[in-house]
Design an enzyme around this catalytic site. Sequence first.
Site, PDB file in Angstrom:
ATOM      1  N   ASP A 283       0.878  -1.162   0.000  1.00  0.00           N
ATOM      2  CA  ASP A 283       0.000   0.000   0.000  1.00  0.00           C
ATOM      3  C   ASP A 283       0.924   1.223   0.000  1.00  0.00           C
ATOM      4  O   ASP A 283       2.147   1.108   0.138  1.00  0.00           O
ATOM      5  CB  ASP A 283      -0.955  -0.014   1.194  1.00  0.00           C
TER       6      ASP A 283
HETATM    7  C1  NOJ Z   1      -3.905   3.928   0.428  1.00  0.00           C
HETATM    8  C2  NOJ Z   1      -5.118   3.056   0.495  1.00  0.00           C
HETATM    9  O1  NOJ Z   1      -5.097   2.275   1.661  1.00  0.00           O
HETATM   10  C3  NOJ Z   1      -5.275   2.137  -0.699  1.00  0.00           C
HETATM   11  O2  NOJ Z   1      -6.513   1.486  -0.602  1.00  0.00           O
HETATM   12  C4  NOJ Z   1      -5.130   2.908  -1.966  1.00  0.00           C
HETATM   13  O3  NOJ Z   1      -5.362   2.079  -3.078  1.00  0.00           O
HETATM   14  C5  NOJ Z   1      -3.724   3.502  -1.999  1.00  0.00           C
HETATM   15  N1  NOJ Z   1      -3.575   4.406  -0.874  1.00  0.00           N
HETATM   16  C6  NOJ Z   1      -3.426   4.241  -3.277  1.00  0.00           C
HETATM   17  O4  NOJ Z   1      -4.031   5.474  -3.283  1.00  0.00           O
END
Ligand code: NOJ
Length: 749
Positions: A283
């Site tokens: 993530d």
């Molecule tokens: C953080 C989030 O937890 C995730 O779900 C998302 O896809 C990513 N950022 C990218 O923006």
Amino acid sequence: MTSRHTYLLALLLLLAACSKPTVQIDPVDRRVDSLLSLMTLEEKIGQMNQLEGAWVNDDLDGQIRAGQVGALLNVVGAEKVNHYQHIAVEQTRLGIPLLLGRDVIHGYKTIYPIPLAQGATWNPDLIREAAEMTAREATSDGVRWVFSPMVDVARDPRWGRVAEGYGEDTYLTSVMGRATVIGYQGADSLDAPIDGQHVAACVKHFAGYSASEGGRDYNTTNIPEQQLRDIYLPPFQAALRAGAGSIMCSFNDISGIPSSANRHLNIDILRNEWGSRAMLVSDWGSGSDLVAHGYAANRREAAYDCISARMEMDMQGLVYQDYLKQMVDSGIVTMEQVDDCVRSILRLKMRLGLFEHPYAESTPDFYADDALLLARRVATESTILLKNDTLDGQPLLPLHGVKRVLVCGPLADAQKEQLGTWIFDGEPEHSITPLQALHEPGTGLEVTYEPGLTYSRDTDLSGIDRVVKAAASADVILYFAGEEAILSGEARCRADITLPGAQAEMMHRLHLTGKPVVLVVMAGRPLAIPDEIGQADAVLYALHGGTMAGPALADVLTGLAVPSGRLPITMPRMVGQIPIYYNHKSTGRPATTPILLDDIPIGAPQFSIGQSSYWLETGDKPLFPFGYGLSYTTFSYGPVQIDETEAKTGDVLRISCDITNDGSRDAQEVAQLYVRQQAGECRPVRELKGFKKVSIPAGQTVNVCFELDTRNLAYWHADLTNRADPSAFQTWIAPDSRSGQPVEFTITE
Ligand code: NOJ
């Protein structure tokens, strides 16, 4: 194909022709390995690096040209996509195209209801269609990889991201997650190519993220291995089996190990047990977060921990970019470890056909009629009728014989708020609000609008006085209450899940007018609002319904459509009941007849009120159970029939019942199959094992039959084996998780 690619392809074919094949190797794997053999360590590390492309990084051009970037996120639009892709394809040594990802969570431009509302449709075919339509819009703007579906089973509505998943149940989440993957990718097999109108899915967040303690985002979790495997992991496995091209690490730790460094999750389970070849991306910064977690001493150690756990692509964490080369050069990390990661990345790029078609070629295709129609249908099917009192001998809804309606509340005309969380590309000006839709001449309504409160947190009571005054000349009040979009989603957790601002006060005042009140809740989560629901004469729970929420709600209110949504998550009475979910385990002392706080005589002796499992303020029951939802008709369920009452593990049982539509409207019912194992390692009081959304014409009866494969009764035991037990079972076919009459069967061995 570019000239650089033609040259490369010729080289690869030559290499392939020279090597004498002994075993059948997948042609994509062969291509991947050939390309890999040409790559320098720096180029490999570049492939493992994903950078933000809209606002965070300077000099992306230079970095891409230097082969330091394998993927971008947040770059959309053919011009920008092609700008970066051109550099990658034409100006780098090997011309490897970039992978361009985007948070497309519930629609690209046309916004569909939030995933929780999609869960409420209990209609996977519809959800697959919505995902496919989303892919069509997204690819028309250059997006080939979406960070969705989120299949985190969420049992805590305080957690803001409850909006982004399909609710509290493992089975429902698995079915919906799978449908979404198939819709996005356009196929349901493992390595099937993903064509130019489809996108690669990224199933997230692996794993256990939704179990964050106290429903506070990014928090630690406490998940026993059995629960991890029974509750949280199956939706991931279902999505991967449907062919999901990628999977994303979660932010949380489990038992002290953050997911990006979790070898047990990422290697033992994902690769070795499940045999998945989906690409594993971190993530955002979850690799570098290992330092803040208190897991790695510094970012270098974090890089080591991530590669050791085979986190393959680093999303904007920069730990691979900064440290991987040194670690390979000094022998701490092997080239083989790096190669394993790069193979996954290249395979996904090939699966998407990026080497042949790197550029965005299509013209934007947004808000097409069929997309809007579908969004309206999903929103209609996700609307849950929770209450419908009979007034003057008729149920209040659908509105009949009503002319003058007073439309009020902060969500009645809130184009942005009805879209819900995660709408990077959705444009509020395209939303049609309930107010706009109710104004349409076709509704036959005379609409007066007085918002009362202008946004959900508004506490200015003067507006409420105006609404009350306007109510005097209305036949019915339609009160659109709820949450603004920003109150749910990532990092938007709430400790108090009631209606924000003065909305509860407004409900109370509307109730006192004596006029019939329809409460329509547009929120990102189930709210604990027993008083407001008690005061309303009818309640539609709509969640955030997206671009077409208004027309969908108008359809339901006026009776053009019959509500068929069912709760994908339990609605608590009060926040202190959380976590409260239908498939809890039985306790040794289940609640009998709770004696509540106000009923305990002052000075009552300690043991005079019994010893069972409940809360003094609320008993043990939620306000509405999982699976619940009414219709404009009523359905009666005949006795459940089962073809065999004794079976062995491996047998398939046929469980059926007749369902009759007793009313005068054709309608859809969601028949739900539940099972309870009577003796074993403390099994849940009920578990959903199947469901069918069926259309039943007025006055008719249909027979609904489920095939229950008894192997699906297996669960993870304390000794960490997955097996089914011989036991007596109960099974229900019921309209929700608390009703119905069970029949029994036994598994003998
Ligand atoms: C953080 C989030 O937890 C995730 O779900 C998302 O896809 C990513 N950022 C990218 O923006």
